[in-house]
Design an enzyme around this catalytic site. Structure first.
Site, mmCIF file in Angstrom:
data_model
loop_
_atom_site.group_PDB
_atom_site.id
_atom_site.type_symbol
_atom_site.label_atom_id
_atom_site.label_comp_id
_atom_site.label_asym_id
_atom_site.label_seq_id
_atom_site.Cartn_x
_atom_site.Cartn_y
_atom_site.Cartn_z
ATOM 1 N N GLU A 102 8.678 8.839 3.298
ATOM 2 C CA GLU A 102 7.860 7.628 3.127
ATOM 3 C C GLU A 102 7.580 6.960 4.472
ATOM 4 O O GLU A 102 6.456 6.541 4.743
ATOM 5 C CB GLU A 102 8.560 6.635 2.185
ATOM 6 N N ASN A 140 3.890 6.661 6.123
ATOM 7 C CA ASN A 140 3.292 5.371 6.485
ATOM 8 C C ASN A 140 2.777 5.375 7.914
ATOM 9 O O ASN A 140 1.684 4.878 8.192
ATOM 10 C CB ASN A 140 4.304 4.236 6.312
ATOM 11 N N ARG A 146 -3.564 5.068 -3.154
ATOM 12 C CA ARG A 146 -2.178 4.935 -2.703
ATOM 13 C C ARG A 146 -1.437 4.010 -3.655
ATOM 14 O O ARG A 146 -1.982 3.015 -4.117
ATOM 15 C CB ARG A 146 -2.119 4.363 -1.286
#
Length: 148
Positions: free
Chosen positions: A48, A52, A107
């Site tokens: 994650e 990002n 997203r």
């Protein structure tokens, strides 16, 4: 802060390198013998964080993602993921569950929520135009004497 072990790497902000970050974390954790659940949680966390950096930090541009892993006393894993991308204009807003800066890309906006759930602490430092640094800590379960 005493560091028992450390691993650092950087790589191009390319989505194919998310797997590299997960593999590096897995290999780094071998001596700590984490549970399968701890390993799964931490692989998700680093995925994650790197995603990002790639998707939001370097939107339509090139750059590098830097990862630092440290094993600290007390079986505490320290993870730092940094980029020199566009930065986050409003960190508090970005950390709200379901918020995404790219709704057109379908997203979910759960990256920070996942990182917070699977770590003991998450700190986000970001400056517009200069990038973002995520630091996280997670204490691994206690090893039994016969496993040490």
């Amino acid at each position: 802060m005493k560091i028992l072990n450390e691993f650092r790497c950087s790589f191009p902000a390319n989505s194919a390198n998310e797997a590299l970050a997960r593999a590096a974390l897995s290999a780094f954790l071998i001596p700590a013998d984490p549970t399968a659940q701890e390993l799964a949680d931490l692989r998700t966390v680093i995925s994650e964080a790197v995603t990002n950096a790639i998707v939001h930090g370097y939107r339509d541009t090139e750059g590098e993602v830097a990862v630092c892993l440290r094993m600290l006393p007390g079986r505490v894993l320290y993870i730092r993921v940094a980029d020199k991308g566009c930065g986050i204009p409003d960190v508090a807003k970005a950390m709200e569950p379901l918020y995404t800066s790219a709704p057109e890309e379908d997203r979910a906006g759960l990256g920070f929520a996942i990182m917070q759930t699977f770590t003991d602490s998450l700190h986000v430092r970001s400056r517009r135009g200069q990038g973002t640094v995520l630091t996280m800590r997670r204490r691994l379960g206690v090893q039994h004497e016969n496993e040490a």
